[in-house]
Design a protein around this motif. Structure first.
Motif, PDB file in Angstrom:
ATOM      1  N   LEU A 157       0.860  -1.179   0.000  1.00 28.81           N
ATOM      2  CA  LEU A 157       0.000   0.000   0.000  1.00 28.81           C
ATOM      3  C   LEU A 157       0.897   1.230   0.000  1.00 28.81           C
ATOM      4  O   LEU A 157       1.953   1.221   0.631  1.00 28.81           O
ATOM      5  N   SER A 158       0.470   2.301  -0.682  1.00 30.41           N
ATOM      6  CA  SER A 158       1.263   3.538  -0.708  1.00 30.41           C
ATOM      7  C   SER A 158       0.356   4.747  -0.575  1.00 30.41           C
ATOM      8  O   SER A 158      -0.825   4.685  -0.901  1.00 30.41           O
ATOM      9  N   HIS A 159       0.964   5.834  -0.123  1.00 31.03           N
ATOM     10  CA  HIS A 159       0.245   7.097   0.019  1.00 31.03           C
ATOM     11  C   HIS A 159       1.263   8.226  -0.143  1.00 31.03           C
ATOM     12  O   HIS A 159       2.384   8.119   0.332  1.00 31.03           O
ATOM     13  N   LEU A 205      15.353   8.124   2.317  1.00 27.98           N
ATOM     14  CA  LEU A 205      14.509   6.939   2.484  1.00 27.98           C
ATOM     15  C   LEU A 205      14.811   6.270   3.816  1.00 27.98           C
ATOM     16  O   LEU A 205      15.978   6.029   4.151  1.00 27.98           O
ATOM     17  N   LYS A 206      13.752   5.991   4.571  1.00 31.64           N
ATOM     18  CA  LYS A 206      13.887   5.309   5.859  1.00 31.64           C
ATOM     19  C   LYS A 206      12.936   4.116   5.858  1.00 31.64           C
ATOM     20  O   LYS A 206      11.766   4.249   5.499  1.00 31.64           O
ATOM     21  N   GLU A 207      13.463   2.945   6.250  1.00 33.35           N
ATOM     22  CA  GLU A 207      12.655   1.733   6.309  1.00 33.35           C
ATOM     23  C   GLU A 207      12.735   1.126   7.693  1.00 33.35           C
ATOM     24  O   GLU A 207      13.801   1.116   8.314  1.00 33.35           O
ATOM     25  N   ALA A 208      11.599   0.621   8.163  1.00 31.96           N
ATOM     26  CA  ALA A 208      11.535  -0.063   9.459  1.00 31.96           C
ATOM     27  C   ALA A 208      10.728  -1.341   9.276  1.00 31.96           C
ATOM     28  O   ALA A 208       9.666  -1.332   8.637  1.00 31.96           O
ATOM     29  N   GLU A 209      11.248  -2.447   9.836  1.00 38.91           N
ATOM     30  CA  GLU A 209      10.569  -3.734   9.739  1.00 38.91           C
ATOM     31  C   GLU A 209      10.139  -4.207  11.115  1.00 38.91           C
ATOM     32  O   GLU A 209      10.870  -4.033  12.096  1.00 38.91           O
ATOM     33  N   ARG A 225       6.955  -4.224   6.511  1.00 33.61           N
ATOM     34  CA  ARG A 225       7.881  -3.092   6.476  1.00 33.61           C
ATOM     35  C   ARG A 225       7.131  -1.809   6.122  1.00 33.61           C
ATOM     36  O   ARG A 225       6.296  -1.785   5.238  1.00 33.61           O
ATOM     37  N   VAL A 226       7.516  -0.731   6.815  1.00 38.02           N
ATOM     38  CA  VAL A 226       7.007   0.605   6.523  1.00 38.02           C
ATOM     39  C   VAL A 226       8.185   1.441   6.046  1.00 38.02           C
ATOM     40  O   VAL A 226       9.262   1.401   6.644  1.00 38.02           O
ATOM     41  N   SER A 227       7.978   2.187   4.971  1.00 42.48           N
ATOM     42  CA  SER A 227       9.041   3.093   4.518  1.00 42.48           C
ATOM     43  C   SER A 227       8.466   4.489   4.313  1.00 42.48           C
ATOM     44  O   SER A 227       7.298   4.663   3.957  1.00 42.48           O
ATOM     45  N   ILE A 248       7.366  15.857  -1.411  1.00 40.83           N
ATOM     46  CA  ILE A 248       6.324  14.844  -1.281  1.00 40.83           C
ATOM     47  C   ILE A 248       6.799  13.852  -0.234  1.00 40.83           C
ATOM     48  O   ILE A 248       7.951  13.403  -0.264  1.00 40.83           O
ATOM     49  N   ILE A 249       5.913  13.546   0.712  1.00 39.84           N
ATOM     50  CA  ILE A 249       6.204  12.497   1.688  1.00 39.84           C
ATOM     51  C   ILE A 249       5.453  11.257   1.195  1.00 39.84           C
ATOM     52  O   ILE A 249       4.223  11.257   1.121  1.00 39.84           O
ATOM     53  N   LYS A 250       6.217  10.254   0.832  1.00 39.52           N
ATOM     54  CA  LYS A 250       5.636   9.010   0.329  1.00 39.52           C
ATOM     55  C   LYS A 250       5.810   7.929   1.393  1.00 39.52           C
ATOM     56  O   LYS A 250       6.903   7.710   1.896  1.00 39.52           O
ATOM     57  N   THR A 251       4.719   7.267   1.697  1.00 38.31           N
ATOM     58  CA  THR A 251       4.728   6.190   2.672  1.00 38.31           C
ATOM     59  C   THR A 251       4.311   4.913   1.969  1.00 38.31           C
ATOM     60  O   THR A 251       3.354   4.914   1.190  1.00 38.31           O
ATOM     61  N   THR A 252       5.037   3.838   2.256  1.00 44.62           N
ATOM     62  CA  THR A 252       4.717   2.550   1.665  1.00 44.62           C
ATOM     63  C   THR A 252       4.722   1.484   2.753  1.00 44.62           C
ATOM     64  O   THR A 252       5.603   1.484   3.612  1.00 44.62           O
ATOM     65  N   VAL A 253       3.726   0.604   2.692  1.00 46.45           N
ATOM     66  CA  VAL A 253       3.685  -0.573   3.554  1.00 46.45           C
ATOM     67  C   VAL A 253       3.831  -1.780   2.640  1.00 46.45           C
ATOM     68  O   VAL A 253       3.112  -1.907   1.649  1.00 46.45           O
TER      69      VAL A 253
END
Length: 161
Positions: free
Chosen positions: A5-7, A82-86, A101-103, A115-120
Motif C-alpha cells: 500500500l502507498s500514500h 529513504l527510511k525503512e523499518a521492519e 515493512r514501513v518506509s 512529497i512524503i511518500k509512505t509505503t507498507v
C-alpha cells in the motif's frame, strides 16, 4: 500472499527540513506526543536513531488487532531520503505475517516543496491470508498529517524570525 500500500502527500517545506524530522528519533517523539490515540508509547530499546535502532510501539487499550510490536530501522539512506523499518517482534508477526515493512521517502519537488511518500509492504502466510485485512495505510496517513502540520508551523516560525 504479498501486498503493498502507498500514500503520498505534498508538503510546502524543503525536502531537507522534512528529512531532518523523518530521519531522526524526533519523528517517534512527535507521534507519541501528538497521536496518543494511535500510539500510546514509543520506547527506544536499542540504538540512537540510525540503522539497527529498535523501537517498541505500544498501542492504546482496545486497539483492534494487537497491543503493539517492535520494529527495527533497516535502512536510512540520506541521499535518497529513504527510511525503512521492519516489524521484528509481535504485532503482525503474531498473526501470520512473515514480513511487514514501513518506509518513508521524502521526494524533493521544488525549493520549498516536497512529497512524503509512505509505503507498507507485507507478506502473509496463505493460511493467515484473511489477516491481510488488518493492513491499512490510515495510521500512517495520520502520522503524515501531524508531521505536515508540524513542519509547516515550524517553517512559519522560522520565517517570522
Amino acid at each position: 500472499m504479498v501486498g503493498q500500500l502507498s500514500h503520498e502527500v505534498e508538503v510546502n517545506v524543503a525536502a531537507s527540513e522534512a528529512w531532518e524530522l523523518y530521519s531522526s528519533l524526533r519523528l517517534a517523539k512527535l507521534v507519541e506526543e501528538e497521536l496518543s490515540s494511535l500510539i500510546e508509547k514509543v520506547e527506544v530499546i536499542e540504538g540512537d536513531g540510525g540503522v539497527g535502532t529498535i523501537l517498541k510501539l505500544t498501542f492504546p487499550p482496545g486497539t483492534p488487532g494487537f497491543a503493539g510490536y517492535s520494529e527495527k530501522f533497516t535502512k536510512i539512506d540520506h541521499e535518497k531520503r529513504l527510511k525503512e523499518a521492519e516489524v521484528i517482534e509481535g504485532g503482525y508477526l503474531d498473526i501470520g505475517f512473515t514480513f511487514y515493512r514501513v518506509s518513508f521517502q521524502i521526494i524533493e519537488k521544488g525549493d520549498d516543496s516536497c512529497i512524503i511518500k509512505t509505503t507498507v509492504e507485507y507478506d502473509v502466510k496463505e493460511e493467515a491470508a484473511a489477516n491481510a485485512s488488518y493492513v491499512t495505510i490510515e495510521p500512517l496517513v495520520k502520522i503524515i498529517e501531524v508531521t505536515k502540520n508540524y513542519l509547516i508551523k515550524t517553517k512559519a516560525a522560522k520565517d517570522a524570525n
